[in-house]
Design an enzyme around this catalytic site. Structure first.
Site, PDB file in Angstrom:
ATOM      1  N   GLU A 297       0.715  -0.970  -0.141  1.00 31.68           N
ATOM      2  CA  GLU A 297      -0.046   0.070   0.052  1.00 31.68           C
ATOM      3  C   GLU A 297       1.012   1.361  -0.050  1.00 31.68           C
ATOM      4  O   GLU A 297       1.840   1.319   0.874  1.00 31.68           O
ATOM      5  CB  GLU A 297      -0.878  -0.112   1.153  1.00 31.68           C
ATOM      6  CG  GLU A 297      -1.789   1.152   1.479  1.00 31.68           C
ATOM      7  CD  GLU A 297      -2.708   1.305   0.336  1.00 31.68           C
ATOM      8  OE1 GLU A 297      -2.599   2.687  -0.466  1.00 31.68           O
ATOM      9  OE2 GLU A 297      -3.399   0.735  -0.180  1.00 31.68           O
TER      10      GLU A 297
ATOM     11  N   ASP B  87      -8.313   1.764  -8.402  1.00 30.76           N
ATOM     12  CA  ASP B  87      -8.727   3.099  -9.117  1.00 30.76           C
ATOM     13  C   ASP B  87      -9.155   2.796 -10.545  1.00 30.76           C
ATOM     14  O   ASP B  87      -8.319   2.466 -11.161  1.00 30.76           O
ATOM     15  CB  ASP B  87      -7.676   4.279  -8.998  1.00 30.76           C
ATOM     16  CG  ASP B  87      -8.195   5.598  -9.140  1.00 30.76           C
ATOM     17  OD1 ASP B  87      -9.140   5.577 -10.242  1.00 30.76           O
ATOM     18  OD2 ASP B  87      -7.680   6.660  -8.576  1.00 30.76           O
TER      19      ASP B  87
ATOM     20  N   ASP C 219     -15.973  -2.567  -9.289  1.00 36.13           N
ATOM     21  CA  ASP C 219     -17.257  -2.203  -9.232  1.00 36.13           C
ATOM     22  C   ASP C 219     -17.640  -1.367 -10.449  1.00 36.13           C
ATOM     23  O   ASP C 219     -18.681  -0.812 -10.574  1.00 36.13           O
ATOM     24  CB  ASP C 219     -17.770  -1.732  -8.022  1.00 36.13           C
ATOM     25  CG  ASP C 219     -17.162  -0.212  -7.539  1.00 36.13           C
ATOM     26  OD1 ASP C 219     -15.728  -0.374  -8.084  1.00 36.13           O
ATOM     27  OD2 ASP C 219     -17.521   0.502  -6.842  1.00 36.13           O
TER      28      ASP C 219
END
Length: 238
Positions: free
Chosen positions: A93, A143, A179
């Protein structure tokens, strides 16, 4: 979740230039996150270096290895590590508050099979991960860069998935979830064209959410609003 750098490559596989596929949003660490970084990073943190990792030495054992790119605040990664103590987990991350939150959650859960890195995943893959060392790579809700002119910033690109394949064991899996339907279609197009991979789905192109991937609060909210989520799993076959 978050994303990582994406690079353009020359024909012989060397970096040509870098395209940022994430925006650094450092933010301020909470007192709990700062405390976790101080106390838990020496235990669970892996510093970036140009040297190949000895993962057996890092974890003190030989076990199946799962790596997640862009774990956000780390809640689902901690849940997965706690649920599968027979596996080792590595999380990458770029945002320090997320790393701090993940370390805090891991300490509270009392787990010892998780290590984290705070660095660009492309460089970690390129310089630190041994060949055929991973059983699964996870990329959940990266993203989407939904504007067409930004699609080149998406991490799932031919050069990246080819590099990733070399780090997977034969039979290892690359599991993606998004999504954004357009990004799911983009992922599918890239993966279908990528050599050495086979779609693990037996009916259609997408997979039902596997039990090991926790349902996030964000995802639950999306389901209530009628939003779709697409899981893709591709297996390294060569």
């Amino acid at each position: 979740m978050t994303d990582v750098n994406q690079a353009d490559y020359t024909e012989d596989g060397h970096y040509k230039r870098k395209i940022r596929s994430f925006v650094r949003r450092e933010g301020r660490l909470t007192k709990g996150q700062e405390k976790a970084m101080t106390e838990q990073w020496p235990v669970m943190g892996i510093e970036f270096s140009g040297q190949r990792l000895d993962l057996d030495a890092v974890f003190g054992r030989n076990a199946p290895r799962v790596l997640e790119i862009g774990f956000g605040m780390g809640a689902s990664l901690v849940t997965m590590a706690k649920a599968a103590p027979e596996q080792d987990f590595i999380g990458i991350e770029v945002h320090t508050p997320g790393v701090g939150a993940c370390l805090m959650g891991a300490a509270e859960a009392g787990i010892g099979n998780l290590r984290v890195m705070c660095h660009d995943a492309v460089e970690v893959f390129e310089q630190m991960l041994p060949e055929q060392s991973l059983d699964r790579v996870q990329l959940f809700f990266p993203d989407p860069w939904h504007k067409k002119r930004h699609h080149k910033r998406r991490i799932v690109q031919p050069a990246f998935v080819e590099m990733l394949r070399s780090k997977l064991k034969i039979g290892g899996e690359f599991h993606m979830a998004t999504d954004w339907e357009n990004y799911a279609e983009h992922m599918l197009e890239v993966m279908k064209a990528a050599p050495g991979y086979a779609n693990a789905a037996t009916e259609g192109d997408y997979m039902p959410r596997p039990d090991y991937r926790p349902l996030t609060k964000f995802e639950q909210r999306g389901q209530r609003l009628g939003h779709g989520v697409w899981d893709l799993i591709f297996t390294r076959v060569a």
